[in-house]
Motif scaffolding. Structure first.
Motif, PDB file in Angstrom:
ATOM      1  N   ILE A  34      -1.159   1.535  -1.271  1.00  0.00           N
ATOM      2  CA  ILE A  34      -1.192   0.907   0.304  1.00  0.00           C
ATOM      3  C   ILE A  34       0.333   0.109   0.183  1.00  0.00           C
ATOM      4  N   HIS A  94       6.909   1.852   3.325  1.00  0.00           N
ATOM      5  CA  HIS A  94       7.116   3.239   4.002  1.00  0.00           C
ATOM      6  C   HIS A  94       7.217   3.079   5.403  1.00  0.00           C
ATOM      7  N   ARG A  95       6.094   2.447   6.013  1.00  0.00           N
ATOM      8  CA  ARG A  95       5.960   2.328   7.607  1.00  0.00           C
ATOM      9  C   ARG A  95       7.098   1.164   7.964  1.00  0.00           C
ATOM     10  N   LYS A 138      13.723  22.091  23.308  1.00  0.00           N
ATOM     11  CA  LYS A 138      14.543  21.704  21.933  1.00  0.00           C
ATOM     12  C   LYS A 138      14.538  23.080  20.913  1.00  0.00           C
ATOM     13  N   SER A 182      -6.470   7.927  -3.229  1.00  0.00           N
ATOM     14  CA  SER A 182      -6.013   6.562  -3.604  1.00  0.00           C
ATOM     15  C   SER A 182      -7.233   5.558  -3.301  1.00  0.00           C
ATOM     16  N   ALA A 241      -6.959   2.837  -0.392  1.00  0.00           N
ATOM     17  CA  ALA A 241      -6.785   3.758   0.896  1.00  0.00           C
ATOM     18  C   ALA A 241      -8.177   4.341   1.418  1.00  0.00           C
ATOM     19  N   SER A 265       3.631  12.266   3.186  1.00  0.00           N
ATOM     20  CA  SER A 265       4.971  11.829   3.634  1.00  0.00           C
ATOM     21  C   SER A 265       5.782  12.849   2.944  1.00  0.00           C
ATOM     22  N   ASP A 315       8.210  15.739   1.673  1.00  0.00           N
ATOM     23  CA  ASP A 315       8.891  16.764   2.751  1.00  0.00           C
ATOM     24  C   ASP A 315       8.899  18.284   1.878  1.00  0.00           C
ATOM     25  N   TYR A 340      -5.996  11.877   7.774  1.00  0.00           N
ATOM     26  CA  TYR A 340      -5.141  10.543   8.098  1.00  0.00           C
ATOM     27  C   TYR A 340      -4.423  10.332   6.683  1.00  0.00           C
ATOM     28  N   SER A 341      -3.152  10.161   7.002  1.00  0.00           N
ATOM     29  CA  SER A 341      -2.174   9.947   5.927  1.00  0.00           C
ATOM     30  C   SER A 341      -1.655   8.370   6.398  1.00  0.00           C
ATOM     31  N   TYR A 342      -1.806   7.550   5.132  1.00  0.00           N
ATOM     32  CA  TYR A 342      -1.660   6.158   5.023  1.00  0.00           C
ATOM     33  C   TYR A 342      -0.101   5.927   4.882  1.00  0.00           C
ATOM     34  N   THR A 343       0.624   6.675   4.417  1.00  0.00           N
ATOM     35  CA  THR A 343       1.969   6.802   4.568  1.00  0.00           C
ATOM     36  C   THR A 343       2.429   7.660   5.786  1.00  0.00           C
ATOM     37  N   LEU A 344       3.636   7.477   6.342  1.00  0.00           N
ATOM     38  CA  LEU A 344       4.086   8.169   7.614  1.00  0.00           C
ATOM     39  C   LEU A 344       4.151   9.435   7.251  1.00  0.00           C
ATOM     40  N   PRO A 345       3.423  10.476   7.862  1.00  0.00           N
ATOM     41  CA  PRO A 345       3.363  11.789   7.732  1.00  0.00           C
ATOM     42  C   PRO A 345       4.893  12.368   7.971  1.00  0.00           C
ATOM     43  N   SER A 381      -2.083   9.087  11.923  1.00  0.00           N
ATOM     44  CA  SER A 381      -1.336   8.003  11.151  1.00  0.00           C
ATOM     45  C   SER A 381      -1.788   6.696  11.448  1.00  0.00           C
ATOM     46  N   GLY A 382      -2.972   6.723  12.517  1.00  0.00           N
ATOM     47  CA  GLY A 382      -3.186   5.204  12.787  1.00  0.00           C
ATOM     48  C   GLY A 382      -4.718   5.019  12.429  1.00  0.00           C
TER      49      GLY A 382
END
Lengths: 705, 705
Positions: A176, A182-183, B154, B319, B322, B397, B399, B423-428, B445-446
């Motif tokens: 966490i 990260h965010r 795009k 984790s 989390a 998160s 890549d 749900y990802s606690y880091t930004l996906p 992600s929220g």
């Protein structure tokens, strides 16, 4: 000011015990991270299997380095950690962070190993973080003492920095802690440190918090905790944060049954009772947030804006619907969105097309962007006395177009007259983030989070640390004599309270019928009568309470009936007698209680009495003791506060007398924390101003020994 | 089933009135958007200044096209719009959408132009959307009848599609409508249509909602409204959505004073009273969300998951911290995170390292990802009877790395046994979104939004539309005779209620002292006496109420005193007499009210009486009439509901009698909506089960004519 943890967070030299060439494994990643983040000090890889790693000389053991070492990063199998630490201590290493897992979180033997590590720290003075930690990262000193992928350097995506001030992150969970980073990083929030506490064999979250509070490069702190272990250090740090005005945003998890169950096994911490945590947070002005994005949004606002002077918000938009939504959102948080004065409305209207509006929310319309009306409105509002903060609501999704010019926007942000907060209802583009960052602004994208952040900022701006309760000012007489039995009756409890200097009505414990006449003479009519027995905690359940008795005859009848009913319901109970009391004057029914929290010790609680306490959960806690001033602040936080303030034309209640009582009870509970487990005063009736309070019923629960 | 708006949303031919070559201007962008999105039908640019645009033949006027036209997009100066529309109607164009601004939102002459447009639609049958609209977009039929940059194609970022089901978006604000789409698109949620309603001269949000409800390509609807104009169409669509079980997620703005002020000027809509909106939403099972990301998160969950069968959630994580946070979050939403049965715990434990846990939250640890424990735990939980939904909490998160293989995950999602939420606690990362989309999963992600979405999904799963109130079943007698004066007293009001078939206690309006004896004989002791006058709405303020009178002498004294006191306080008031009533038996104090909402007409309200109504705002509204069944459901929603259910050992209250009364009052208010403005029954005392209710006081307010 130097801090004992300076050499931990800003080491000049780092030894990496268990260094490896394998970048797929954690030890290998640790070394690579350190170097890619350009740690400016010396690095000593330790591993008997290598002569060198990636051009750095590798040492067989810490003893072979022969140079002063500020920090050892330990990443070797659990069973070998203790030996390595002993060697570190012998070599004069100042600090160690143990990344390795397999200690207290596994229980049994492994937990015992952790105890030995803690003892080593205590004995040698070497400070130890972890085990089971994810390490830490310092953006200021470029120390990446962690394997978290979130600190990886990505040349293709340069670090975005929008904020003038920096956040520091302390987290008991590494996952966490680095997720917060990260965010925050994605929003362009600058960082001082992020540190994960792990199992806290020696260094705990409280001490890390203390470091951040004292660290001049940290302006706002984000704290994630499951349960605090170094309570005294935590409380000292919290007080210091409150005194110096450094905001702390805290997330406490393990609040639910399932969460608590998990916290107990995870990192072996005690989640504790979250109401006690919230009470401590409230006392020290911590901003509580239970959502990651919300916490980061609050941090963004605090690191970009000055504190607002009031709660009046201007909502400025280019889209009618979005502006209304913005106004609704801040209004629902309790902030004002006032109609602007005619003067400033006229000034703004001059900048808008006919279908724009300047009332607030201010809709400059899409055309207002091109005409400069948007920027000029911000300029006007930022120096206007009409509002204390500005919320700009617009669409920042374009990859090529920007509604602002840096030369115009940056000076307004730099002036720091008042918060200017930017929210995009479309997903903001990287381009927009970068452009606005150059002006010192963060683009936010969660509207409710923005509303909460602005409300929290306004509340924080008016926070004042309550003065100490002054235990010495009101030392209760020695009440030990009243605490000899394992259980106390109401009469026992009230005698104890009287001894402690708390005012109670004149009541008589009648043990023989013949004493009733004297009792009546003392109390007068109308009278309440209650059976007294240490074995009967709930008097009404045995028919043991009679109220509103108006005649002598009834008193005598009631006396017999009460005894009879108690004997019938509870033949085994030892009866003390019947408590004869004058009926209390009317008043607002309040409940006061104290209890002991496993982490923070005595807590004081106040709530509206009667059914509402239970039904609407309208109670407020604080760590005991509290002063009368702090008690008044507690009362003001009750949803039912209007009832005390003269609701529907009723008289204003005697809040000073009630506050004084709360303070006295809290001091008593604190002074006798080793002997009193709980106090419950339920109800106390609060009479109109100047007429005091009446304790109707009270129970003191001695601590079992 | 064909719908009148089929040719609007799926036109085979489009005329673009005001087409331009200038891509910097809106008309130019419109044409380019249409073509870049590969509209499969015929396009007729209309502009007398061009012979062709970008290879398409351009016509001087709509009359020159000479082919059937389903939709005209009108983007020319406001003053020229009406003429163009008349030509469209003459040419047999079926539908028009007016992008041009400068109508009702400007007031005055411009508003009058809009009225003429509305009249044209009515007269000719050509359906008209706008003016001041941002148009619409159909992802299904590739119709980009909008200039919103959010529908731009795009090529470098191909459309991500993760959901098997599609959302449809109806928004009164184009900016917000397309912002919802922009955010939903980023998550990979598939779309049927997004339509902005603009000023709604003819086509309104209600009719668009109806289209989405009936449209088979739309599975979940997102609705953004400021104020509904086509109320009947809206209500019919709402009922149809409830009957067919198609979820509607609604955001209603203009809830705050500032928001309402702005909504009134913006698109000239009436924001109305939001409690009435919420009552209507509740009746039809709409999911209310006041946050954009939250609304989109709910949509994501509903478009990927089957409806859950219950409220038991398994939280699965890699984790510890989390996972605890995840468990806390869903628990705080009122969902269960139960400890798993020993059987499944044992199965899961076999997949985990020693420091993992299978209790729930289930921590498979980082190692569990590599070992396959994570995927296998999902497999096990998805078919287990222990839980109704699975929340997977992890870091997405990277890549390059993925914790799942499509071949393993997709079959579980495809099986649709129960909701599996990620749900990802880091930004996906974009990579993770793309990978999981291929398995049919959205990465959220929220965390709070996820908790809310899961709770809303559980609640929606158990929603049942209340049966109609059956106005015919309980037709009140004609009460018109009681509604002749402009104001009614309590006695008048109660007489009216009696006439309407509502049970009241036997009370006597005494006008001469000599009648008191008879009155006493009828009511018995104890007695309440209240002054009656149409000029005195607040009796207690003039000392006009006496209660608990127990003797004849007191009755006579009170009679004189009440009259005297009323005359002293209000010498001008016309006194009807004194109402003599039996004192009511004890009961739970409830307030029932009706009022008229400008948008939705008569509303019925119920709340806990006494101070709590005002203090804790514990009231529930529904559109009137309601059946007794629906009234019971209202009571169950009160925070104070436990008080009626037998709180703290008290008797269960007579909920059937109370529900019956609520239904009767609601039917009365509806039947007499043209004559009765408000009814307030305050309080009604609810006695123990089987003992009915007593109306203590009541006031009917006639509608002023």
């Amino acid at each position: 000011m130097p801090h004992p943890l300076d050499s931990f967070f800003s080491p000049e030299s780092i030894a990496l015990i268990g260094a490896s060439r394998d970048l797929e494994k954690i030890p290998g990643r640790l070394l690579s991270m350190l170097r890619r983040n350009e740690f400016p000090g010396r690095i000593y890889p330790i591993n008997p299997n290598y002569g060198d790693i990636d051009g750095l000389k590798c040492y067989p053991s810490i003893a072979d380095v022969g140079q002063p070492i500020d920090l050892a990063i330990v990443c070797i199998p659990a069973r070998t950690v203790l030996g390595a630490l002993e060697q570190c201590a012998a070599a004069g290493v100042k600090n160690a962070v143990i990344i390795s897992s397999g200690f207290a979180e596994e229980g049994g033997d492994s937990a015992a190993m952790q105890d030995t590590i803690a003892a080593l720290a205590k004995k040698t003075g070497m400070r130890i973080s972890g085990p089971n930690a994810e390490g830490f990262y310092s953006e200021v000193q470029r120390v990446a003492a962690t394997f978290s992928p979130t600190v990886e350097i990505k040349p293709e995506a340069p670090r975005l920095i929008a904020t003038r001030r920096r956040i520091g992150i302390v987290a008991q969970s590494g996952g966490i802690g680095f997720a917060i980073y990260h965010r925050a990083k994605a929003l362009g929030i600058a960082l001082s440190y992020v540190v994960s506490a792990g199992n806290e064999s020696d260094l705990g979250a409280g001490e890390f918090l203390d470091y951040m509070v004292q660290d001049s490069s940290t302006d706002v702190i984000l704290l994630f905790i499951e349960g605090i272990r170094d309570v005294d250090k935590f409380l000292a740090a919290a007080r210091r944060a409150a005194e110096t005005g450094k905001p702390v945003i805290v997330t406490k998890v393990g609040r639910s049954g399932a969460g608590e169950r998990a916290a107990a096994s995870h990192t072996a911490s005690m989640a504790g009772w979250s109401a006690a945590y919230d009470a401590v947070f409230a006392k020290y002005g911590f901003i509580v947030s239970n959502d990651l994005d919300e916490a980061v949004t609050i941090a963004a606002v605090l690191t970009t804006s000055p504190m607002p002077k009031g709660d009046r918000v201007a909502v400025l938009t280019v889209s009618g619907g979005a502006g209304i939504w913005g106004a609704d959102t801040v209004s629902m948080q309790g902030l004002q969105v006032p109609e602007l004065s005619e003067t400033i409305q006229a000034e703004i209207r001059a900048l808008l097309p006919s279908y724009g509006t300047a009332r607030n929310p201010i809709d400059v319309t899409a055309q207002g962007v091109h005409s400069g009306g948007l920027q000029k409105s911000i300029d006007l509002l930022s120096v206007s006395d009409d509002v204390d903060a500005i919320l700009v609501v617009l669409s920042l999704s374009s990859d090529t177009r920007m509604p602002f010019k840096q030369a115009e926007l940056k000076p307004v942000i730099d002036a720091q007259h008042k918060p200017v907060v930017f929210y995009s209802y479309t997903l903001p583009s990287d381009f927009a983030r970068k452009e606005l960052a150059a002006s010192g602004a963060v683009v936010l994208s969660g509207l409710t989070h923005v509303g909460v952040a602005m409300r929290q900022m306004v509340q924080r701006a008016s926070f004042k640390l309550a003065p100490p309760a002054g235990m010495s000012a009101a030392p209760p007489c020695d009440v030990s004599a009243h605490l000899k039995s394992a259980r106390l009756s109401e009469a026992d409890s009230k005698a104890l309270l009287r001894e402690a200097g708390i005012a109670l009505a004149d009541e008589v414990l009648v043990t023989v019928k013949s004493a009733l006449d004297d009792a009546i003479a003392r109390t007068g009519f109308p009278i309440a009568m209650k059976i007294q027995s240490r074995d009967i905690p709930h008097k009404s359940e045995v028919g043991g309470v009679r109220v509103n008795i108006a005649t002598k005859g009834e008193v005598f009848l009631a006396y017999g009936a009460l005894l009879e009913s108690a004997r019938r319901h509870r033949p085994d109970a030892a009866i003390q007698g019947v408590l004869v009391s004058p009926m209390a004057k009317k008043g607002v029914e309040i409940i006061i209680g104290t209890m002991q929290d496993a982490t923070f010790g005595p807590m004081i609680m106040v709530g509206l009495g009667g059914i509402t306490t239970e039904l609407f959960k309208d109670v407020i806690y604080r760590p005991a003791p509290v002063s009368a001033t702090e008690a008044s602040a507690m009362l003001a936080e009750l949803k039912a506060a209007p009832l005390l303030g003269g609701f529907r034309g009723a008289a204003k209640a005697d809040i000073p007398a009630l506050s004084q009582l709360i303070a006295q009870v809290s001091v008593l509970a604190t002074a006798y924390r080793d002997h009193i487990s709980e106090i419950e005063i339920n109800p106390v009736l609060v009479h109109p101003e100047g007429q005091g309070v009446t304790i109707v019923d009270a129970l003191v629960v001695p601590k079992s020994r």
